[in-house]
Design an enzyme around this catalytic site. Structure first.
Site, PDB file in Angstrom:
ATOM      1  CB  SER A 232      -0.948  -0.009   1.201  1.00 13.47           C
ATOM      2  OG  SER A 232      -1.797   1.116   1.179  1.00 13.47           O
ATOM      3  NE  ARG A 233       0.628   5.872  -1.661  1.00 12.48           N
ATOM      4  CZ  ARG A 233       0.186   5.240  -2.737  1.00 12.48           C
ATOM      5  NH1 ARG A 233       0.447   3.941  -2.884  1.00 12.48           N
ATOM      6  NH2 ARG A 233      -0.494   5.888  -3.662  1.00 12.48           N
ATOM      7  CG  ASP A 257       5.360  -3.141  -4.564  1.00  8.11           C
ATOM      8  OD1 ASP A 257       6.366  -3.400  -5.248  1.00  8.11           O
ATOM      9  OD2 ASP A 257       4.406  -2.464  -4.992  1.00  8.11           O
ATOM     10  CD  GLU A 262       7.741   4.281  -2.432  1.00 12.06           C
ATOM     11  OE1 GLU A 262       7.117   4.507  -3.484  1.00 12.06           O
ATOM     12  OE2 GLU A 262       7.522   3.277  -1.714  1.00 12.06           O
ATOM     13  CG  HIS A 294       5.266   1.996  -5.368  1.00 11.85           C
ATOM     14  ND1 HIS A 294       5.208   3.081  -4.524  1.00 11.85           N
ATOM     15  CD2 HIS A 294       3.965   1.707  -5.663  1.00 11.85           C
ATOM     16  CE1 HIS A 294       3.955   3.439  -4.322  1.00 11.85           C
ATOM     17  NE2 HIS A 294       3.184   2.611  -5.006  1.00 11.85           N
TER      18      HIS A 294
END
Length: 330
Positions: A232-233, A257, A262, A294
């Site tokens: 998600s985040r 991910d 990031e 991501h």
């Protein structure tokens, strides 16, 4: 009209150009929108940004001074945009309110399966013609418990796959999803979910209320053999606290991910540069941690829907219309 699109990947460029063909010209840049690149947009009324763009007040002021009146972000999340400043500047801001939830849910399961069955370690071994099984033992998901933090469209899609594996379902959200209840999901407080689930997957948006929702306390409450997945985040997890637990030898596997720092790293080639982020450098050294860039949303289906929504956002702006994608109207 020519539209300037920042952060466009090589795969995305022909899709964007094709979608706008016959309507508008689109200039695609692979650089991300931030304080350094914002001056490039001078003279462009409409700018399209990517998920990792910096749309802070300073960037928005630079864009507005250069004549930009509309920003359409090619993502669902918009925690990177200072909406109050955009409103004060009279800028229209749009996003993509919906794209295939299956893209992210399926990728979350890809991470869960990969760390559970030690796929990265196995692949690295077989490249060296080492075909031993030592250290590759996983476990069945069937009969175990999946905890889904956030049960919107993506969380629901994740839960459906979990039921396909024959898992019990625990859920947490501010509102209950009837479809998840029909799947047999039991809604509990997040503390109980953290303590009971064998697999935990995060599917909530990043807001002030959810930042570091997985903090040191939450991590310590989790089972020692839990699998934790975040697609998600990055800001949902306190990464320093996660590293501390990993150093203590906890958790069967972690699939990330996204990463809270990031920006300026993900989507870029940093392979020839010294590693400046000690936390990220430490994360990728753990053999049971898998970090990807991501890419959960990155399917032809989802990207196609994102681009279609971006085209509609531009058309709505030019026609003076609002839609479910409009964050700040003109």
């Amino acid at each position: 009209m020519e539209i300037l699109a920042f952060g466009v990947t090589a795969d995305e460029k022909p899709l964007l150009e094709r979608a706008f063909a016959g309507q508008h010209e689109v200039r695609c840049l692979d650089v991300f929108l931030d304080e350094d690149t914002a001056p490039i947009a001078a003279g462009y009324e409409i700018v399209s940004s990517s998920v990792n763009a910096d749309l802070s007040g300073r960037v928005l002021n630079t864009l507005a001074a250069g004549g930009t009146k509309m920003i359409t972000q090619r993502s669902t999340g918009f925690n990177n945009i200072d909406l109050d400043v955009a409103r004060r500047l009279g800028m229209t801001v749009g996003r993509v309110s919906y794209y295939s939830p299956h893209s992210v849910a399926e990728f979350a399961w890809t991470l869960a399966m990969a760390v559970n069955r030690k796929i990265t370690r196995a692949s690295n071994r077989t490249r060296d013609f080492d075909f031993r099984l030592n250290g590759l033992m996983g476990r069945d998901f069937h009969g175990r418990t999946a905890g889904v933090l956030g049960t919107g469209k993506i969380g629901e899609a994740f839960a459906r796959i979990a039921r396909g594996f024959g898992m019990d379902l625990l859920g947490w959200d501010i509102a209950r999803n009837p479809a998840c209840l029909e799947l047999g999901m039991k809604y509990v407080d997040k503390e109980e979910l953290f303590a009971r689930a064998d697999l935990i997957s995060l599917h909530v948006p990043l807001l002030e209320a959810t930042r570091h929702i997985v903090d040191a306390t939450a991590l310590k409450a989790m089972r020692d053999d839990v699998i934790l997945v975040n697609s998600s985040r990055g800001g949902l997890i306190d990464t320093e606290a996660l590293v501390a637990e990993l150093r203590a030898g906890r958790f069967t596997g972690v699939g990330l991910d996204v990463y809270e720092a990031e920006a300026g790293v993900f989507f870029l080639d940093k392979s020839l540069e010294p590693v400046e982020d000690d936390t990220l450098a430490r994360l990728v050294t753990f053999p049971h941690v898998l970090v990807t860039s991501h890419q959960a949303y990155y399917t032809a289906d989802a990207v196609g829907q994102i681009i279609e929504a971006t085209v509609r956002n531009v058309a709505d702006y030019l026609a003076g219309r609002r839609s479910e994608n409009t964050l700040v109207p003109s």
